[in-house]
Design an enzyme around this catalytic site. Sequence first.
Site, short mmCIF file in Angstrom:
data_model
loop_
_atom_site.label_atom_id
_atom_site.label_comp_id
_atom_site.label_asym_id
_atom_site.label_seq_id
_atom_site.Cartn_x
_atom_site.Cartn_y
_atom_site.Cartn_z
N LYS A 22 0.84 -1.20 0.00
CA LYS A 22 0.00 0.00 0.00
C LYS A 22 0.88 1.26 0.00
O LYS A 22 0.65 2.19 -0.76
CB LYS A 22 -0.89 0.03 1.25
CG LYS A 22 -1.53 1.39 1.56
CD LYS A 22 -2.36 1.36 2.81
CE LYS A 22 -1.62 1.51 4.07
NZ LYS A 22 -1.23 2.90 4.42
N ASN A 23 1.91 1.27 0.84
CA ASN A 23 2.72 2.47 1.02
C ASN A 23 3.71 2.71 -0.12
O ASN A 23 4.46 3.68 -0.09
CB ASN A 23 3.43 2.43 2.37
CG ASN A 23 2.42 2.58 3.50
OD1 ASN A 23 1.27 2.96 3.26
ND2 ASN A 23 2.82 2.25 4.70
N CYS A 117 -4.57 12.71 13.82
CA CYS A 117 -4.50 11.31 13.42
C CYS A 117 -4.49 10.43 14.67
O CYS A 117 -3.91 10.82 15.68
CB CYS A 117 -3.23 11.08 12.60
SG CYS A 117 -3.01 9.37 12.12
N ARG A 122 1.14 14.40 13.44
CA ARG A 122 1.81 14.13 12.15
C ARG A 122 1.88 15.40 11.33
O ARG A 122 1.20 15.54 10.31
CB ARG A 122 1.07 13.02 11.40
CG ARG A 122 1.07 11.70 12.15
CD ARG A 122 0.33 10.63 11.41
NE ARG A 122 1.07 10.14 10.25
CZ ARG A 122 0.58 9.19 9.44
NH1 ARG A 122 -0.63 8.68 9.66
NH2 ARG A 122 1.27 8.77 8.40
N ASP A 308 5.09 0.32 11.97
CA ASP A 308 3.84 -0.29 11.48
C ASP A 308 3.69 -1.75 11.89
O ASP A 308 2.66 -2.36 11.59
CB ASP A 308 3.75 -0.16 9.96
CG ASP A 308 3.61 1.28 9.51
OD1 ASP A 308 3.81 1.55 8.31
OD2 ASP A 308 3.32 2.14 10.36
N ARG A 400 -8.55 -0.69 5.08
CA ARG A 400 -7.73 0.34 4.43
C ARG A 400 -6.39 -0.20 4.00
O ARG A 400 -5.78 0.29 3.06
CB ARG A 400 -7.50 1.51 5.40
CG ARG A 400 -8.77 2.23 5.81
CD ARG A 400 -8.41 3.48 6.57
NE ARG A 400 -7.49 4.28 5.77
CZ ARG A 400 -6.95 5.42 6.23
NH1 ARG A 400 -7.22 5.80 7.46
NH2 ARG A 400 -6.13 6.10 5.47
C1 EPZ Z 1 4.62 6.71 6.28
O1 EPZ Z 1 3.88 7.80 6.83
C2 EPZ Z 1 3.63 5.54 6.20
N1 EPZ Z 1 2.51 5.92 5.38
C3 EPZ Z 1 3.16 5.18 7.61
O2 EPZ Z 1 2.35 4.00 7.52
C4 EPZ Z 1 4.35 4.85 8.48
O3 EPZ Z 1 3.92 4.63 9.80
C5 EPZ Z 1 5.36 6.02 8.47
O4 EPZ Z 1 5.73 6.35 7.12
C6 EPZ Z 1 6.63 5.69 9.22
O5 EPZ Z 1 7.23 4.55 8.73
C7 EPZ Z 1 2.64 5.90 4.04
O6 EPZ Z 1 3.67 5.61 3.47
C8 EPZ Z 1 1.43 6.26 3.23
P1 EPZ Z 1 6.80 9.99 8.28
P2 EPZ Z 1 4.49 9.28 6.82
O7 EPZ Z 1 6.67 11.30 7.60
O8 EPZ Z 1 5.33 9.47 5.62
C9 EPZ Z 1 7.44 13.20 11.74
C10 EPZ Z 1 0.48 2.62 7.82
O9 EPZ Z 1 0.09 2.05 8.85
N2 EPZ Z 1 7.29 14.21 10.68
O10 EPZ Z 1 7.92 9.10 7.86
O11 EPZ Z 1 3.37 10.20 7.07
C11 EPZ Z 1 6.16 12.41 11.97
O12 EPZ Z 1 5.27 13.08 12.81
C12 EPZ Z 1 0.97 4.07 7.89
O13 EPZ Z 1 0.49 2.08 6.71
C13 EPZ Z 1 7.50 15.54 10.99
O14 EPZ Z 1 7.81 15.89 12.13
O15 EPZ Z 1 5.41 9.21 8.12
C14 EPZ Z 1 6.70 11.12 12.54
O16 EPZ Z 1 6.92 11.28 13.90
C15 EPZ Z 1 0.70 4.71 9.21
N3 EPZ Z 1 7.34 16.46 10.00
C16 EPZ Z 1 8.01 10.94 11.79
O17 EPZ Z 1 8.37 12.22 11.30
C17 EPZ Z 1 6.99 16.10 8.70
O18 EPZ Z 1 6.83 16.97 7.84
C18 EPZ Z 1 7.96 9.95 10.63
O19 EPZ Z 1 6.82 10.25 9.84
C19 EPZ Z 1 6.79 14.75 8.42
C20 EPZ Z 1 6.96 13.82 9.42
#
Ligand code: EPZ
Length: 421
Positions: A22-23, A117, A122, A308, A400
């Site tokens: 999915k991701n 969320c 996030r 995840d 989802r």
């Molecule tokens: C991706 O989300 C995945 N989703 C998530 O999977 C997964 O949990 C996550 O990466 C971490 O591995 C998809 O790929 C669609 P991040 P993403 O930006 O990209 C902080 C699932 O269950 N951050 O890597 O949104 C954030 O808050 C989902 O399939 C900032 O501070 O996650 C987090 O603490 C849930 N500022 C960390 O970084 C930003 O601009 C990592 O988040 C962006 C992120």
Amino acid sequence: MELFEIVGGNRLKGAIEINGAKNSALPIMAASILVDGETVLRNVPDLADVRQMQVLLSRLGVKAQRDAEGALHLRVEDEMNAHAEYELVSKMRASVCVMGPLLAKRKRAQVSMPGGCAIGSRPIDLHIQGLRALGADFELVNGDVLLRAKKLKGADIFLGGPFGSSVTATANVMMTATLVEGRTVIASAACEPEITDLAEFLNACGARILGHGTPEITVEGVDGLTGTEHTVVADRIEAGTYMIAGAITNGDVELQGARLEHMQAVVDRLRRVGVIIERGEKGITVSSSRHLEPIDVTTQPYPGFPTDLQAQLMALLCLADGNSVITEKIFPDRFLHVGELNRMGAHLRKEGPTVIIEGVKRLVGAQLMASDLRASAALILAGLIAKGTTRIHRIYHIDRGYQHIEKKLAAVGANIRRLNE
Ligand code: EPZ
């Protein structure tokens, strides 16, 4: 509304086919905005989130349709609209992946700022920071991120955040840089296999990306990208979930199509618990020794242990012979499953971003509430081993990210049914 009813106690035995990720599918679908001509994607899972991305793309002038074999055909037909509205984005955070492609190809992007969320805060500050570094003007208008650019230019960009790299921020900046004049170097880039898969898709369309899969990605801008055919990489999180399903039921399963090389940290931890994991003919074989050792785990960006799979691993460690500790370093509040597992007789104590798991002899069935995708998967795993009947409500969360999870589990011996409330 639907629910899952599970009667626990059956050992899982047999083969489970792993779908495309999915991701990976979601950002690659968004990347079709950048491409001239037709894109054909294979191994795209049949999930609610994928259908949601199809709806969003069609609003943005991208025709997205499956053929009789299930391949997804994507073609830009109209570039007028560059607004991803609240009612669409609020349904799925991954909608944010259209931001970079719209900016690069249509020189403007208006995307509703994703709200709260279930798994915690996030923000998207890194996405905005990266796109501004490429020359975009930024404004927040009535809850929408508005980005505009007369001329984008390659730049050196540091994308590290308080919790390390960001997967979708890396995707957004990398996608944008493909059509931006000059060279872009992304430091502290995410190294997830889904980023590598996206880069390989873009390179097959004519992009010039190097270093994907490492913390430093270099992109040389090109004038245009042309449609191609691509097969989405296997879903390591789906595979990890079924790996733990096999282990928690003391089962014997083969995960067909799963990629061991993408799951090193997961396999390492599960082997320490006592799970036997080997490369099989068609994928990965999993069996367990009935005795589960307690362990400590900290979630980290790839190649560390994935957040995840944190909830699913917690369900397994509820039954370990001793105390385990899980520390959540990516989404420190990602613990909505803790209260539900305790309702099944688990002994879990949360202290900030850490949960102490005192192993128990058994779990008992209960009425449970699904909250977010992975927490819900953990409740199914606990239900597979619990004494008696478990009923999980609000299972739309699970649909989802898991294709036909109850059918796949039932096919290897689980007593699970999808019922109407
Ligand atoms: C991706 O989300 C995945 N989703 C998530 O999977 C997964 O949990 C996550 O990466 C971490 O591995 C998809 O790929 C669609 P991040 P993403 O930006 O990209 C902080 C699932 O269950 N951050 O890597 O949104 C954030 O808050 C989902 O399939 C900032 O501070 O996650 C987090 O603490 C849930 N500022 C960390 O970084 C930003 O601009 C990592 O988040 C962006 C992120």
